[in-house]
Design a protein around this motif. Structure first.
Motif, PDB file in Angstrom:
ATOM      1  N   ALA A   1      27.321  34.661  42.303  1.00  0.00           N
ATOM      2  CA  ALA A   1      28.545  34.209  41.635  1.00  0.00           C
ATOM      3  C   ALA A   1      29.787  34.791  42.316  1.00  0.00           C
ATOM      4  CB  ALA A   1      28.504  34.608  40.159  1.00  0.00           C
ATOM      5  N   LEU A   2      29.704  36.070  42.722  1.00  0.00           N
ATOM      6  CA  LEU A   2      30.831  36.683  43.448  1.00  0.00           C
ATOM      7  C   LEU A   2      31.111  35.918  44.735  1.00  0.00           C
ATOM      8  CD1 LEU A   2      29.997  40.494  43.075  1.00  0.00           C
ATOM      9  CD2 LEU A   2      32.115  39.417  42.292  1.00  0.00           C
ATOM     10  N   SER A   3      30.043  35.587  45.454  1.00  0.00           N
ATOM     11  CA  SER A   3      30.154  34.872  46.726  1.00  0.00           C
ATOM     12  C   SER A   3      30.796  33.504  46.519  1.00  0.00           C
ATOM     13  CB  SER A   3      28.767  34.734  47.344  1.00  0.00           C
ATOM     14  OG  SER A   3      28.753  33.778  48.372  1.00  0.00           O
ATOM     15  N   ARG A   4      30.378  32.832  45.435  1.00  0.00           N
ATOM     16  CA  ARG A   4      30.927  31.506  45.154  1.00  0.00           C
ATOM     17  C   ARG A   4      32.433  31.594  44.878  1.00  0.00           C
ATOM     18  NH1 ARG A   4      28.593  26.568  43.841  1.00  0.00           N
ATOM     19  NH2 ARG A   4      27.032  27.349  45.279  1.00  0.00           N
ATOM     20  N   GLN A   5      32.831  32.717  44.304  1.00  0.00           N
ATOM     21  CA  GLN A   5      34.256  32.885  43.995  1.00  0.00           C
ATOM     22  C   GLN A   5      35.055  33.415  45.178  1.00  0.00           C
ATOM     23  OE1 GLN A   5      34.721  35.258  40.454  1.00  0.00           O
ATOM     24  NE2 GLN A   5      33.450  33.889  39.230  1.00  0.00           N
ATOM     25  N   GLY A   6      34.369  33.651  46.293  1.00  0.00           N
ATOM     26  CA  GLY A   6      35.069  34.139  47.479  1.00  0.00           C
ATOM     27  C   GLY A   6      35.425  35.614  47.421  1.00  0.00           C
ATOM     28  N   SER A   7      34.749  36.331  46.532  1.00  0.00           N
ATOM     29  CA  SER A   7      35.023  37.770  46.413  1.00  0.00           C
ATOM     30  C   SER A   7      34.499  38.515  47.644  1.00  0.00           C
ATOM     31  CB  SER A   7      34.349  38.310  45.158  1.00  0.00           C
ATOM     32  OG  SER A   7      34.251  39.712  45.213  1.00  0.00           O
ATOM     33  N   ASP A   8      35.196  39.613  48.009  1.00  0.00           N
ATOM     34  CA  ASP A   8      34.675  40.406  49.128  1.00  0.00           C
ATOM     35  C   ASP A   8      34.016  41.696  48.633  1.00  0.00           C
ATOM     36  OD1 ASP A   8      36.892  41.709  48.283  1.00  0.00           O
ATOM     37  OD2 ASP A   8      37.948  41.718  50.220  1.00  0.00           O
ATOM     38  N   MET A   9      33.725  41.766  47.338  1.00  0.00           N
ATOM     39  CA  MET A   9      33.082  42.964  46.799  1.00  0.00           C
ATOM     40  C   MET A   9      31.710  43.164  47.433  1.00  0.00           C
ATOM     41  SD  MET A   9      32.212  43.892  42.856  1.00  0.00           S
ATOM     42  CE  MET A   9      33.725  44.687  42.384  1.00  0.00           C
TER      43      MET A   9
ATOM     44  N   SER B   1      21.326  17.348  55.778  1.00  0.00           N
ATOM     45  CA  SER B   1      20.326  18.088  55.011  1.00  0.00           C
ATOM     46  C   SER B   1      20.819  18.352  53.590  1.00  0.00           C
ATOM     47  CB  SER B   1      20.072  19.398  55.748  1.00  0.00           C
ATOM     48  OG  SER B   1      19.926  20.451  54.869  1.00  0.00           O
ATOM     49  N   PRO B   2      19.886  18.519  52.646  1.00  0.00           N
ATOM     50  CA  PRO B   2      20.307  18.898  51.290  1.00  0.00           C
ATOM     51  C   PRO B   2      20.763  20.356  51.210  1.00  0.00           C
ATOM     52  CG  PRO B   2      17.915  18.798  51.419  1.00  0.00           C
ATOM     53  CD  PRO B   2      18.439  18.330  52.746  1.00  0.00           C
ATOM     54  N   LEU B   3      20.537  21.115  52.308  1.00  0.00           N
ATOM     55  CA  LEU B   3      20.911  22.532  52.313  1.00  0.00           C
ATOM     56  C   LEU B   3      22.159  22.755  53.164  1.00  0.00           C
ATOM     57  CD1 LEU B   3      18.485  23.617  50.770  1.00  0.00           C
ATOM     58  CD2 LEU B   3      17.918  25.048  52.725  1.00  0.00           C
ATOM     59  N   ALA B   4      23.102  23.547  52.674  1.00  0.00           N
ATOM     60  CA  ALA B   4      24.264  23.870  53.501  1.00  0.00           C
ATOM     61  C   ALA B   4      24.689  25.302  53.254  1.00  0.00           C
ATOM     62  CB  ALA B   4      25.414  22.912  53.183  1.00  0.00           C
ATOM     63  N   ARG B   5      25.069  25.996  54.329  1.00  0.00           N
ATOM     64  CA  ARG B   5      25.511  27.390  54.206  1.00  0.00           C
ATOM     65  C   ARG B   5      26.886  27.470  53.569  1.00  0.00           C
ATOM     66  NH1 ARG B   5      22.885  28.691  59.212  1.00  0.00           N
ATOM     67  NH2 ARG B   5      21.234  30.199  58.796  1.00  0.00           N
ATOM     68  N   GLY B   6      27.170  28.615  53.036  1.00  0.00           N
ATOM     69  CA  GLY B   6      28.506  28.868  52.497  1.00  0.00           C
ATOM     70  C   GLY B   6      28.536  30.241  51.883  1.00  0.00           C
ATOM     71  N   GLY B   7      29.696  30.900  51.909  1.00  0.00           N
ATOM     72  CA  GLY B   7      29.806  32.237  51.343  1.00  0.00           C
ATOM     73  C   GLY B   7      28.833  33.180  52.000  1.00  0.00           C
ATOM     74  N   ARG B   8      28.062  33.901  51.197  1.00  0.00           N
ATOM     75  CA  ARG B   8      27.134  34.884  51.767  1.00  0.00           C
ATOM     76  C   ARG B   8      25.730  34.311  51.916  1.00  0.00           C
ATOM     77  NH1 ARG B   8      28.970  40.164  48.158  1.00  0.00           N
ATOM     78  NH2 ARG B   8      31.185  39.654  48.172  1.00  0.00           N
ATOM     79  N   GLY B   9      25.576  33.012  51.791  1.00  0.00           N
ATOM     80  CA  GLY B   9      24.224  32.471  51.904  1.00  0.00           C
ATOM     81  C   GLY B   9      24.250  30.960  51.915  1.00  0.00           C
TER      82      GLY B   9
ATOM     83  N   SER C   1      26.566  26.984  40.475  1.00  0.00           N
ATOM     84  CA  SER C   1      27.726  27.876  40.401  1.00  0.00           C
ATOM     85  C   SER C   1      27.515  29.196  41.132  1.00  0.00           C
ATOM     86  CB  SER C   1      28.071  28.175  38.938  1.00  0.00           C
ATOM     87  OG  SER C   1      27.075  29.010  38.395  1.00  0.00           O
ATOM     88  N   ARG C   2      26.402  29.304  41.849  1.00  0.00           N
ATOM     89  CA  ARG C   2      26.095  30.559  42.540  1.00  0.00           C
ATOM     90  C   ARG C   2      25.595  30.249  43.937  1.00  0.00           C
ATOM     91  NH1 ARG C   2      22.759  32.210  37.251  1.00  0.00           N
ATOM     92  NH2 ARG C   2      22.287  30.006  37.531  1.00  0.00           N
ATOM     93  N   ASP C   3      25.915  31.100  44.896  1.00  0.00           N
ATOM     94  CA  ASP C   3      25.329  30.951  46.219  1.00  0.00           C
ATOM     95  C   ASP C   3      23.957  31.609  46.219  1.00  0.00           C
ATOM     96  OD1 ASP C   3      27.572  29.613  46.999  1.00  0.00           O
ATOM     97  OD2 ASP C   3      28.561  31.372  47.864  1.00  0.00           O
TER      98      ASP C   3
END
Lengths: 492, 286
Positions: free
Chosen positions: B262-270, A443-451, A466-468
């Motif tokens: 941006a915080l999430s992308r940087q792996g921050s836990d804030m 898929s073109p979508l993949a999870r990561g970080g908080r979203g 550069s942003r989730d």
């Protein structure tokens, strides 16, 4: 007019934002100029500052409402002082007036003090083409003239040049040895220019203000070059936009307080020069002739539009540049024409054509910092919105969407949001699509970080560069309200 | 000298402040011990405009808003059928489409005493830009002005309407606060949210450097010029991180979506929270 490169803003800004030298220069403008401005406001107290702003704003509004009256008064008073006023409808007319003066008066050498309007006209280019040697005498302007560039900032045209670069430039163009001291560089420029001041037949200046009541041209500088340009040569030509007129010398006072403080954080500039006509019979020096060229070049179009005329109140202090988070990232050249920054994003489209500069009104997060910093309280964000509206109303030509959002998307968004049932259905569909795509390995979508880390879909990919991205929530607030929150004790 | 001052030159905020001060609906807070019955009598009514981003992406923020308001004795309503205030359309120049959505909001909140909006940006749209949208339509303009006088951003409702600097909340952690641009410069809300945070028990407030610089969201700006938007949010994240706070608070979920992304992308836990979530004892970790 100089080459219009406003269409290049998206690409040019993507390059300039990565330039470390530009980044450093912009930090200087941010902390130096804007920091100085803030200190000045604290010093005079914010309350007094607001009174000044209001007074200046009212004066400008009044003058614009009666611009024809004050321009006539100006012409009459300049003539009475022995000068001549020329009205130029556009850049070509203004250049023709200067060219005619050059031919009839046998001008060979011209010195210039800083003038943004002359940049609009590409005046130096025209003068060179008819055989006149023209020398910029403001240090920053001199540097960019030698480097064959355009101004980077309204009040600091060579802001982006490091002293090392200036030293190399001077070595190459002036034949001076390399030097790393700024004062030594300034001395080298002064040395090179002094002879020109003495040789010049023509001195060209801009104007910060034109006083109608007395027929006076006012320039404020820090280097004294303006005074030399307007007094040493036998002819002085002032060139400026028609919006620079103010009614009286009394009105000038508040602008002399606001402008240097807003521009560079100075209480006053080193020189305030007021020129009222040529040398009188008992004067020891001064030019024999004084010409004032008042340029329209698209300004009447701005005056006619009640939503944009405020932009004509600008006194070119550059405070909006120094505080703008977008200008502070991309710098002046990316804007592609004479006037950069927030005010440039209004003035350029109006002067070169909205079609040419449709990317500029979009180059703003509408944060409003410019309006807060503007000494005249010009409502720049609302004018940017007005230009966006004009762009959205125009039919898209050649497949190039002029608005920030293509019309079909705007219509679709409005349709869904105007119909809660349709919104609910869209939500269900989007949730299902999100679940399916996030569950699929191809898929073109993949999870990561908080979203969502990766979204290979149009627009979304620009976000996830550069942003989730957050996911659509399992239940909408509306659903939660119905199920859990409504009617706790008989509330509706 | 005649000084002409055309109507459009008056900043809508200034125009708005005037009729706000004269707002007859401003409730009287009881100051004496026997005011309890009075409190019930004059229980403040507020209808929530939850905003589409909270509705669809961050519903837990809306839940916290309702819980905080109820805890403070406000009778909260949620007019059905609400969707989007129209700001994305207005900001991209599609005023006719924006009017279509604005009419729905004007209609849906016609009977409200107050309209509480947990977003400085959407509140500014309703309070400042609706009157501009309908400036050539006297009848709608009247409605827009009436709504404008009722609209309060969430923190503003607490500090200005309820007259409250302390929402009686407890939060475990250090907090820093990002003032969103429209809340700051359109709604004129600067210190209220900070006062509310400073009075949260257990929370240590840390000032954010360069707080009043935009985070770079700007709606469609973030995808029209991603490279500039990214640069701006990178600065914001660096400033936020430099405080050493463990929670970032703001009153606009769109800015927080940008900064958290941006915080999430940087792996921050804030932790990233809407003010309402920090003021909601039960909701801070939801």
């Amino acid at each position: 007019m100089p080459e219009v490169k406003t269409r290049d803003f998206p690409a040019a800004s993507a390059v300039s934002i990565l330039d470390p030298q530009i980044r450093m220069a912009l930090q200087r403008a941010g902390t130096g100029f804007d920091g100085g401005r803030r200190e000045c406001i604290e010093e005079v107290t914010p309350q007094v500052w607001e009174e000044w702003r209001e007074q200046a704003r009212q004066t400008k509004l009044h003058t614009l409402d009666h611009l024809d009256y004050y321009l006539e008064m100006l012409e009459e008073r300049v003539s009475a002082n022995g000068g001549q006023v020329h009205f130029a409808a556009d850049a070509a007319e203004a250049n023709a007036i200067v060219a005619d003066l050059v031919r009839t008066r046998g001008v060979r050498i011209a010195t210039k003090s800083k003038s943004m309007v002359s940049e609009e006209l590409n005046l130096n280019h025209m003068l060179e083409s008819i055989g006149v040697d023209v020398y910029e005498t403001d240090l920053g302007e001199y540097i960019i003239q030698l480097a064959e560039e355009t101004p980077f900032h309204l009040v600091a045209p060579a802001l982006h040049k490091s002293k090392e670069e200036v030293s190399r430039l001077f070595t190459e163009k002036l034949g001076v040895p390399p030097m790393d001291d700024i004062n030594a560089l300034a001395a080298a420029a002064r040395e090179a220019l002094r002879q020109r001041f003495l040789e010049a037949d023509l001195g060209i200046s801009g104007a910060n203000f034109l006083v109608a009541e007395t027929g006076t041209l006012v320039i404020i500088t820090n280097e004294g070059n303006g005074r030399l340009c307007t007094s040493a040569p036998r002819i002085h030509v002032g060139i400026t936009g028609m919006e620079k007129v103010i009614p009286s010398v009394q009105d000038l006072a508040v602008f002399l307080r606001l402008l240097p403080r807003s521009a560079t954080g100075q209480r006053i500039t080193s020189y305030v020069s007021m020129v009222s006509g040529p040398r009188k019979h008992d004067d020891e020096d001064g030019p024999e002739e004084f010409h004032l060229i008042v340029v329209d070049n698209g300004r009447s179009r701005m005056l006619a539009d009640p939503d944009l005329r405020e932009a004509l109140m600008c006194i070119r202090c550059g405070a909006c540049l120094n505080i703008c988070p977008v200008y502070q990232k991309v710098g002046g050249h990316a804007y592609g024409w004479v006037y950069p920054g927030p005010i440039g994003s209004i003035v350029s489209p109006m002067l070169v054509g909205l079609d040419q500069a449709s990317d500029l009104p979009q180059a703003s997060s509408l944060c409003g910092a410019c309006r807060e910093a503007c000494p005249i309280r010009i409502d720049i964000p609302r004018m940017l919105l007005h230009l966006r509206h004009k762009l959205a109303e125009e039919p898209d030509a050649g497949g190039r969407a002029k608005g920030t959002m293509p019309r079909p998307i705007a219509n679709g968004f409005a349709k869904v949001m105007a119909n809660p049932g349709l919104l609910s259905a869209t939500r269900k569909f989007a949730r299902a699509a999100q679940a399916m795509l996030l569950g699929s390995p191809i898929s073109p979508l993949a999870r990561g970080g908080r979203g969502i880390r990766k979204a290979g879909l149009p627009l979304l990919s620009k976000w996830t560069h550069s942003r989730d991205l957050p996911e659509i929530a399992p239940r909408s607030f509306g659903e939660i309200w119905k199920q859990e929150l409504s009617n706790p004790d008989g509330e509706r | 000298m005649t000084v002409c001052y055309p109507n459009h030159a008056i900043h809508p905020l200034e125009a708005r402040i005037d009729h706000r001060n004269a707002d007859p609906r401003r409730p009287h807070r009881p100051r004496t011990g026997f005011g309890k019955a009075l409190l019930v009598e004059s229980r403040t009514q507020a209808d929530l405009f939850v905003t589409c981003i909270i509705d669809q992406i961050y519903p837990q923020v809306g839940v916290s808003v309702v819980r905080v308001l109820r805890k403070l004795g406000v009778a909260v309503g949620f007019p059905e059928g609400q969707t989007c205030c129209g700001q994305p359309l207005y900001n991209t120049g599609y005023t006719e489409q924006a009017r279509r959505l604005a009419r729905r909001v004007l209609d849906g909140f016609r009977d409200s005493t107050y309209v509480v909006v947990p977003s400085g940006s959407c509140a500014a749209m309703m309070a400042n830009f609706y009157p501009e949208l309908f400036r050539d339509d006297p009848e709608m303009l009247e409605q827009a002005r009436t709504l404008s006088s009722k609209v309060r951003e969430f923190s503003q409702f607490l500090t200005d309407v309820l007259g409250m600097d302390d929402a009686g909340a407890t939060y475990d952690g250090s907090v820093t606060y990002h003032p969103s641009c429209h809340l700051l410069r359109e709604m004129g809300v600067r210190n209220g949210p900070i006062r509310l945070l400073e009075n949260v028990r257990g929370a240590e407030y840390r000032e954010l450097p360069n707080a009043e610089v935009c985070c770079g969201f700007g709606g469609t700006f973030s995808v029209k010029y991603p490279h500039i938007s990214e640069g701006m949010v990178a600065d914001k994240v660096a400033n936020v991180t430099s405080t050493g706070a463990d929670t970032l608070v703001s009153c606009d979920m769109s800015c927080l979506m940008n900064i958290e992304g941006a915080l999430s992308r940087q792996g921050s836990d804030m932790r990233v929270r809407h003010l309402a979530q920090v003021l909601d004892d039960d909701g801070t970790h939801s």
